[in-house]
Design an enzyme around this catalytic site. Structure first.
Site, PDB file in Angstrom:
ATOM      1  N   GLU A  99      20.087  -2.953  -9.847  1.00 48.25           N
ATOM      2  CA  GLU A  99      19.055  -3.272  -8.844  1.00 48.25           C
ATOM      3  C   GLU A  99      19.092  -4.751  -8.455  1.00 48.25           C
ATOM      4  OE1 GLU A  99      15.326  -1.340  -9.063  1.00 48.25           O
ATOM      5  OE2 GLU A  99      16.379   0.581  -9.025  1.00 48.25           O
TER       6      GLU A  99
ATOM      7  N   CYS B 269      16.229  12.386  -9.806  1.00 48.76           N
ATOM      8  CA  CYS B 269      16.024  11.503 -10.966  1.00 48.76           C
ATOM      9  C   CYS B 269      16.336  12.255 -12.264  1.00 48.76           C
ATOM     10  CB  CYS B 269      14.574  11.038 -10.953  1.00 48.76           C
ATOM     11  SG  CYS B 269      14.166   9.923 -12.283  1.00 48.76           S
ATOM     12  N   ASN B 270      17.285  11.721 -13.015  1.00 47.85           N
ATOM     13  CA  ASN B 270      17.627  12.360 -14.296  1.00 47.85           C
ATOM     14  C   ASN B 270      16.460  12.297 -15.269  1.00 47.85           C
ATOM     15  OD1 ASN B 270      20.819  12.905 -14.959  1.00 47.85           O
ATOM     16  ND2 ASN B 270      20.490  11.571 -13.211  1.00 47.85           N
TER      17      ASN B 270
ATOM     18  N   ASP C 171      12.926  10.898  -6.308  1.00 45.14           N
ATOM     19  CA  ASP C 171      13.499  10.000  -7.319  1.00 45.14           C
ATOM     20  C   ASP C 171      12.474   8.923  -7.649  1.00 45.14           C
ATOM     21  OD1 ASP C 171      15.593   8.962  -8.997  1.00 45.14           O
ATOM     22  OD2 ASP C 171      15.780   7.317  -7.573  1.00 45.14           O
ATOM     23  N   SER C 172      12.700   8.263  -8.783  1.00 45.64           N
ATOM     24  CA  SER C 172      11.829   7.153  -9.157  1.00 45.64           C
ATOM     25  C   SER C 172      11.985   5.972  -8.190  1.00 45.64           C
ATOM     26  CB  SER C 172      12.149   6.703 -10.579  1.00 45.64           C
ATOM     27  OG  SER C 172      13.520   6.376 -10.674  1.00 45.64           O
TER      28      SER C 172
ATOM     29  N   CYS D 212      22.282   9.307 -14.974  1.00 43.73           N
ATOM     30  CA  CYS D 212      21.289   8.417 -14.373  1.00 43.73           C
ATOM     31  C   CYS D 212      21.718   8.199 -12.939  1.00 43.73           C
ATOM     32  CB  CYS D 212      21.261   7.082 -15.123  1.00 43.73           C
ATOM     33  SG  CYS D 212      20.265   5.818 -14.305  1.00 43.73           S
ATOM     34  N   THR D 213      20.746   8.241 -12.039  1.00 42.41           N
ATOM     35  CA  THR D 213      21.056   8.129 -10.608  1.00 42.41           C
ATOM     36  C   THR D 213      21.872   6.886 -10.253  1.00 42.41           C
ATOM     37  OG1 THR D 213      18.880   7.111 -10.418  1.00 42.41           O
ATOM     38  CG2 THR D 213      19.091   9.410  -9.708  1.00 42.41           C
ATOM     39  N   HIS D 214      21.619   5.787 -10.976  1.00 39.79           N
ATOM     40  CA  HIS D 214      22.247   4.518 -10.595  1.00 39.79           C
ATOM     41  C   HIS D 214      23.726   4.399 -10.991  1.00 39.79           C
ATOM     42  CE1 HIS D 214      18.106   3.472 -10.067  1.00 39.79           C
ATOM     43  NE2 HIS D 214      18.356   2.211  -9.781  1.00 39.79           N
TER      44      HIS D 214
ATOM     45  N   TYR E  50      11.360   4.710 -14.278  1.00 33.19           N
ATOM     46  CA  TYR E  50      10.791   5.780 -15.099  1.00 33.19           C
ATOM     47  C   TYR E  50      11.419   5.798 -16.503  1.00 33.19           C
ATOM     48  CZ  TYR E  50       8.429   8.320 -11.231  1.00 33.19           C
ATOM     49  OH  TYR E  50       7.610   8.712 -10.216  1.00 33.19           O
ATOM     50  N   GLY E  51      12.629   5.247 -16.574  1.00 34.72           N
ATOM     51  CA  GLY E  51      13.399   5.346 -17.812  1.00 34.72           C
ATOM     52  C   GLY E  51      12.759   4.693 -19.024  1.00 34.72           C
TER      53      GLY E  51
END
Ligand code: DGL
Length: 264
Positions: free
Chosen positions: A146, A69-70, A6-7, A178-180, A38-39
């Protein structure tokens, strides 16, 4: 071992359900925190960073790699799969698209890069032409999460604004691309309403990975089964450990700091 890339931290929303479903395997998690997010990167950088990451994980002995990571799945996975056809690298897009086609109207939310790439829409269309896709980039959510500000009223009102256009199409399902975003899943559910099925990538990937390993016993038998978990980050190991323990309720050993050497 199974390498999870993942990023940054977000890939834990994939690793956690994967470990819960398949606890027997060894896992090596790599977060490229030093270069996240990365987005907001362009395709060239995302491909380059992802290629460095997979080479790193192969050098460490990964038999199978999953892009949690998407953004990397959307912009770099095809490039990696074509360049290294003998290696096993899976992403989140195909498993999630396979679930999404069960609905007629689907929303997708993700980073700027993921949404701009149209990768989800194209993947869904490859499987079925019957499903209509409505997308929306939500670039402010990752920084809010974050910063641990995602439960503040400001974050919720931004989320409502982002979801307005998707809601207006009366979608039956919403992909958290998205991972988050699973860290705000309750808010997504509340805003979208009870009738909308929220698709959580990590849970879907975990389920599909079980089938994948059954269909590929030649890979399955190569993966060590000592339930070892290791965490690597290109960023600050202490900050990484704190974030994971706080947001995912997992106790982890101190991650190792690594640098991803460029591929030639
Ligand atoms: N991991 C990224 C994703 O799933 C989100 C964070 C980033 O932009 O790096 O798209």
């Amino acid at each position: 071992m199974i390498g999870i890339f993942d990023s940054g931290y977000g890939g834990l929303t994939v690793l956690k359900p994967v470990i819960q479903t398949l606890p027997q395997y060894d896992y090596l998690y790599l977060g490229d925190n030093a270069r996240a997010p990365y987005g907001i990167q362009n395709q060239e950088n995302i491909e380059k960073f992802s290629e460095e990451a997979v080479n790193f994980l192969w050098n460490r002995g990964a038999e199978l790699i999953i892009f949690a990571c998407n953004t990397a799945s959307a912009l770099a996975l095809r490039h990696i799969q074509q360049k290294y056809p003998d290696k096993k690298v899976l992403g989140v897009l195909i498993p999630v698209a396979e679930e999404a086609v069960k609905f007629k109207k689907v929303g997708v939310v993700g980073t700027q890069a993921t949404i701009k790439s149209n990768a989800y829409e194209e993947q869904i269309r490859e499987i079925s032409k019957e499903t209509k896709v409505y997308s929306k980039a939500c670039p402010l959510l990752v920084p809010f999460i974050e910063e641990d500000w995602h439960h503040r009223p400001e974050a919720i009102s931004i989320l409502k604004k982002y979801l307005r256009s998707i809601k207006s199409h009366n979608v039956e399902s919403l992909i958290l691309g998205c991972t988050h975003y699973p860290l705000m899943q309750k808010d997504f559910e509340r805003i979208m309403g009870k009738k909308v099925k929220i698709l959580n990538c990590g849970q879907i990937v975990a389920k599909k990975l079980v089938d994948y390993l059954k269909r590929h016993p030649e890979i399955e038998k190569e993966i060590p089964k000592n339930s070892k978990r290791q965490f690597l980050t290109t960023g600050d190991p202490k900050a990484f450990k704190e974030f994971i323990e706080k947001h995912f309720g997992m106790k982890i050993s101190m991650p190792k700091q690594v640098s991803l050497t460029p591929t030639q």
